[in-house]
Design a protein around this motif. Structure first.
Motif, PDB file in Angstrom:
ATOM      1  N   VAL A 367      10.948   8.267  10.523  1.00 57.83           N
ATOM      2  CA  VAL A 367      10.509   6.911  10.824  1.00 57.83           C
ATOM      3  C   VAL A 367      11.672   5.983  10.485  1.00 57.83           C
ATOM      4  O   VAL A 367      12.153   5.979   9.346  1.00 57.83           O
ATOM      5  N   VAL A 368      12.143   5.239  11.477  1.00 60.71           N
ATOM      6  CA  VAL A 368      13.277   4.335  11.273  1.00 60.71           C
ATOM      7  C   VAL A 368      12.743   2.924  11.047  1.00 60.71           C
ATOM      8  O   VAL A 368      12.042   2.370  11.903  1.00 60.71           O
ATOM      9  N   LEU A 369      13.055   2.342   9.890  1.00 62.68           N
ATOM     10  CA  LEU A 369      12.612   0.995   9.531  1.00 62.68           C
ATOM     11  C   LEU A 369      13.609  -0.048  10.031  1.00 62.68           C
ATOM     12  O   LEU A 369      14.768   0.285  10.364  1.00 62.68           O
ATOM     13  N   PRO A 370      13.221  -1.337  10.070  1.00 63.26           N
ATOM     14  CA  PRO A 370      14.105  -2.379  10.629  1.00 63.26           C
ATOM     15  C   PRO A 370      15.468  -2.445   9.958  1.00 63.26           C
ATOM     16  O   PRO A 370      16.478  -2.710  10.621  1.00 63.26           O
ATOM     17  N   GLY A 437       0.708   4.853  21.097  1.00 66.41           N
ATOM     18  CA  GLY A 437       1.285   4.972  19.767  1.00 66.41           C
ATOM     19  C   GLY A 437       0.919   6.264  19.073  1.00 66.41           C
ATOM     20  O   GLY A 437       0.799   7.322  19.725  1.00 66.41           O
ATOM     21  N   TYR A 438       0.651   6.188  17.768  1.00 63.50           N
ATOM     22  CA  TYR A 438       0.389   7.368  16.965  1.00 63.50           C
ATOM     23  C   TYR A 438      -0.146   6.904  15.616  1.00 63.50           C
ATOM     24  O   TYR A 438      -0.236   5.684  15.343  1.00 63.50           O
ATOM     25  N   VAL A 439      -0.521   7.845  14.762  1.00 64.50           N
ATOM     26  CA  VAL A 439      -0.834   7.524  13.377  1.00 64.50           C
ATOM     27  C   VAL A 439       0.100   8.304  12.474  1.00 64.50           C
ATOM     28  O   VAL A 439       0.467   9.451  12.767  1.00 64.50           O
ATOM     29  N   LEU A 440       0.527   7.649  11.387  1.00 64.17           N
ATOM     30  CA  LEU A 440       1.269   8.309  10.323  1.00 64.17           C
ATOM     31  C   LEU A 440       0.293   8.581   9.185  1.00 64.17           C
ATOM     32  O   LEU A 440      -0.497   7.697   8.820  1.00 64.17           O
ATOM     33  N   VAL A 441       0.319   9.784   8.648  1.00 62.44           N
ATOM     34  CA  VAL A 441      -0.592  10.162   7.577  1.00 62.44           C
ATOM     35  C   VAL A 441       0.244  10.491   6.342  1.00 62.44           C
ATOM     36  O   VAL A 441       1.058  11.426   6.365  1.00 62.44           O
ATOM     37  N   VAL A 442       0.037   9.693   5.299  1.00 58.50           N
ATOM     38  CA  VAL A 442       0.810   9.866   4.068  1.00 58.50           C
ATOM     39  C   VAL A 442      -0.082  10.522   3.022  1.00 58.50           C
ATOM     40  O   VAL A 442      -1.195  10.056   2.750  1.00 58.50           O
ATOM     41  N   ARG A 443       0.431  11.594   2.426  1.00 58.59           N
ATOM     42  CA  ARG A 443      -0.320  12.377   1.448  1.00 58.59           C
ATOM     43  C   ARG A 443       0.456  12.424   0.136  1.00 58.59           C
ATOM     44  O   ARG A 443       1.586  12.948   0.096  1.00 58.59           O
ATOM     45  N   SER A 444      -0.139  11.883  -0.923  1.00 59.18           N
ATOM     46  CA  SER A 444       0.433  11.952  -2.284  1.00 59.18           C
ATOM     47  C   SER A 444       1.864  11.439  -2.339  1.00 59.18           C
ATOM     48  O   SER A 444       2.747  12.063  -2.923  1.00 59.18           O
ATOM     49  N   ASP A 445       2.121  10.294  -1.710  1.00 55.24           N
ATOM     50  CA  ASP A 445       3.473   9.731  -1.687  1.00 55.24           C
ATOM     51  C   ASP A 445       3.369   8.206  -1.651  1.00 55.24           C
ATOM     52  O   ASP A 445       3.487   7.587  -0.589  1.00 55.24           O
ATOM     53  N   SER A 446       3.123   7.602  -2.802  1.00 50.65           N
ATOM     54  CA  SER A 446       2.921   6.151  -2.856  1.00 50.65           C
ATOM     55  C   SER A 446       4.178   5.378  -2.491  1.00 50.65           C
ATOM     56  O   SER A 446       4.104   4.284  -1.930  1.00 50.65           O
ATOM     57  N   GLY A 447       5.343   5.961  -2.765  1.00 52.88           N
ATOM     58  CA  GLY A 447       6.580   5.273  -2.417  1.00 52.88           C
ATOM     59  C   GLY A 447       6.709   5.051  -0.928  1.00 52.88           C
ATOM     60  O   GLY A 447       7.114   3.971  -0.475  1.00 52.88           O
ATOM     61  N   THR A 448       6.359   6.080  -0.133  1.00 53.08           N
ATOM     62  CA  THR A 448       6.406   5.941   1.315  1.00 53.08           C
ATOM     63  C   THR A 448       5.357   4.946   1.801  1.00 53.08           C
ATOM     64  O   THR A 448       5.620   4.125   2.680  1.00 53.08           O
ATOM     65  N   VAL A 449       4.142   5.002   1.232  1.00 47.31           N
ATOM     66  CA  VAL A 449       3.081   4.088   1.639  1.00 47.31           C
ATOM     67  C   VAL A 449       3.532   2.643   1.481  1.00 47.31           C
ATOM     68  O   VAL A 449       3.310   1.787   2.361  1.00 47.31           O
ATOM     69  N   ASN A 450       4.197   2.325   0.391  1.00 43.81           N
ATOM     70  CA  ASN A 450       4.614   0.946   0.124  1.00 43.81           C
ATOM     71  C   ASN A 450       5.667   0.452   1.105  1.00 43.81           C
ATOM     72  O   ASN A 450       5.849  -0.767   1.243  1.00 43.81           O
ATOM     73  N   ARG A 451       6.355   1.355   1.790  1.00 42.54           N
ATOM     74  CA  ARG A 451       7.377   0.951   2.775  1.00 42.54           C
ATOM     75  C   ARG A 451       6.782   0.687   4.146  1.00 42.54           C
ATOM     76  O   ARG A 451       7.490   0.230   5.046  1.00 42.54           O
TER      77      ARG A 451
END
Length: 584
Positions: A367-370, A437-451
């Motif tokens: 996933v490429v962020l701005p 589009g799509y969905v991103l599913v984050v599992r046990s990774d709060s750092g990624t969720v916050n981004r």
């Protein structure tokens, strides 16, 4: 007489009205060609055989079977009836013999016969005219149903003899009769016959009811018996301990050869059934198939998956989770990933030109962020989950349901995060996957969720290892990889399979490519190791090969039926490789 006239004469002699009790049997003359159209090369004439009735169910006396059948009417007004050949093996008990002519099939059934084989885009039908004439059958059609009434036979006596390989049981009959074999906690051979005072000799039990006799073998007998018929007087023979399959080699269709044989594995012999497929034939194509195309959730018998997808042939393919019924490996069709590869496991990749590649495959997504930062995506459209982030696209289905407890689901449409949903208990939250589009599913990774804040613009980068496989629109994954360039490259540990999986003996399925480009699609019915499976497919000429899901999943389908086992013993599966004739 021209070939066309000989073909017409044959069909006229072997056809019968819709309902008939036949009295005599003409001797046929083998036609030069027959299918839905009879084409004669010497006159360039074509005789069209347009179906006048067709269906998917055959009733033999009071038993109903799912078997394709068709009737055609010649210009002379004569009707010809054909029944799917693999269905006739399962329900009538005929024994097919080797043939190098896809339009002509020899077989044995209380005698030796030969008959027309007529094909459409999916199935191959054997003309049963001579059998009906010889045995006094009544044949009629009722809508989708082909009804066959056969006279009930009588079992006069049974004899049990010892052979150097085991026991032989012989049943003397007063006439030919349909028989079937199935597994019901023991092997059961059923025959449309009555029986009285049959001594079982401690080898079998006999149960007779309403004109049907069941021969129940001792429950300790696990290896399939070989069952066949003899003709000098009607006899049904059951060999216990002998080779369970008869060797044959049948050109079933142009580009599809059906073979079965006892193969040497060390000091043992194991039964194997396989198809040799020429993928360069313009009439043939391959593609992955699965339970439902609008979702990746669900398992079903291979027979049902293949029939629903209108496949001519199929073999079970990749692994899956039996609990949540989600795929565990690569499924790519028409360039779209319906399930991504996992654990750098073996795959087979191909295109419509008949090019194939066998290798181990991984894909890497970001996933490429701005600001240019990249967040790794561990899996694409996969039932294999672990801590980190996965991505699910419309190829997964219209809805994503949380696989684990406490997942964070991030909804992305038109490259922008629209929503972020926190879940609790697994399997209780459904989130629509946007078509754009799509969905991103984050599992046990709060750092990624916050981004991944709502409103953030994101992009996806994807790469494959090896990169060359990305050019193939069709990929199926299983593993381990067995062969590359004629060398056994088996490395179950590197593909993260359980060590016991690598060394255990089991029924196996595999697919391989020979140096001439033909495919070997095989079910090995004897219990063999992965190393022995690799040696078997190499001995059959494969230069590259991939192990497929095995054990109770092993299933090989042709012409509407399983050809390697009783379908009641085959477990439901998630996905398969389908082989198609003509339009899909």
């Amino acid at each position: 007489m021209s070939r066309l006239l000989r073909s017409i004469a044959f069909l006229v002699s072997c056809a019968w009205p819709v309902s008939v009790v036949a009295q005599s049997v003409p001797s046929p003359t083998k036609p030069e060609a027959s299918s839905l159209q009879l084409v004669t090369t010497d006159t360039a004439s074509t005789l069209s055989l347009q179906p006048i009735a067709r269906g998917t169910q055959v009733q033999i006396n009071d038993r109903l079977f799912d078997i394709p059948w068709q009737q055609w009417q010649l210009e002379t007004g004569v009707i010809q009836t054909g029944i799917g050949d693999t269905g006739l093996v399962d329900t009538l008990g005929i024994q097919l013999n080797s043939s190098n002519d896809p339009n002509w099939q020899p077989f044995e059934w209380f005698g030796e016969f030969e008959t027309n084989a007529i094909r459409d885009d999916r199935d191959r039908y054997l003309d049963i005219s001579r059998l009906a004439l010889a045995n006094g059958w009544q044949v009629r059609t009722i809508g989708d149903l082909l009804q066959i009434d056969m006279p009930i036979a009588r079992i006069n006596q049974a004899r049990v003899g010892r052979q150097n390989w085991g026991k032989r049981i012989v049943f003397d009959l007063d006439r030919a009769s349909a028989w079937q074999i199935e597994w019901r906690d023991r092997w059961v051979i059923s025959i449309d016959a009555t029986a009285r005072n049959i001594d079982n000799n401690n080898t079998f039990d006999v149960q007779t009811s309403a004109g049907r006799t069941e021969i129940l073998l001792d429950s300790e007998i696990r290896t399939p018996p070989r069952v066949f018929t003899l003709s000098d007087r009607p006899r049904l023979v059951i060999d216990i301990g002998a080779d369970p399959v008869q060797d044959f080699d049948i050109l079933w269709h142009s580009g599809i050869r059906w073979r079965q044989q006892m193969l040497a594995v060390g000091d043992r012999r194991v039964p194997a059934i396989w198809l040799e497929v020429d993928p360069t034939q313009t009439s043939l194509s391959l593609r992955p198939i699965w339970n439902q195309f609008d979702t990746q959730t669900g398992t079903e018998a291979l027979v049902e998956i293949a029939r629903r997808n209108h496949a001519t042939a199929a073999i079970n393919a990749g692994f899956f989770n039996r609990n949540n019924q989600l795929p565990l490996g690569a499924i790519r069709s028409d360039g779209n990933w319906h399930s991504g590869p996992i654990l750098h496991r073996g795959v087979m990749a191909w295109n419509e030109a008949g090019e194939f590649a066998f290798d181990r495959l991984s894909i890497a997504e970001m996933v490429v962020l701005p600001e240019g930062d990249r967040l790794p995506i561990l899996h694409l459209n996969s039932g294999y989950v672990q801590a980190g982030m996965g991505r699910y696209t419309p190829e997964w289905g219209s809805v994503y349901t949380n696989i684990l407890d406490r997942e964070t689901i991030v909804v992305v449409a038109d490259n922008r995060i629209l929503d972020r949903i926190e879940t609790e208990k697994a399997g209780q939250t459904d989130v629509a996957i946007p078509n754009n589009g799509y969905v991103l599913v984050v599992r046990s990774d709060s750092g990624t969720v916050n981004r991944l804040a709502v409103g953030t613009e994101v992009a996806i980068e994807l790469s494959s290892d090896p990169a060359d496989l990305d050019r193939f629109p069709y990929i199926i994954g299983a593993g381990p990889l067995l062969l590359q360039n004629r060398q056994i490259v088996l490395d179950a540990e590197s593909e993260q399979f359980n060590p016991q999986f690598s060394t255990a003996r089991a029924v196996r399925s595999a697919i391989g490519r020979r140096s001439d480009g033909n495919l070997i699609v095989i079910a090995v019915q004897g219990n063999v190791t992965l190393e022995e499976t690799a040696a078997i497919v190499r001995d059959l000429g494969a230069v590259d090969a991939l192990n497929l899901d095995g054990g109770s999943s092993t299933a090989l389908f042709l012409g509407g039926q399983l050809i390697n086992r009783d379908p009641r013993t085959a477990a439901p599966i998630h996905n398969a490789i389908g082989i198609f004739i003509g339009d899909r």
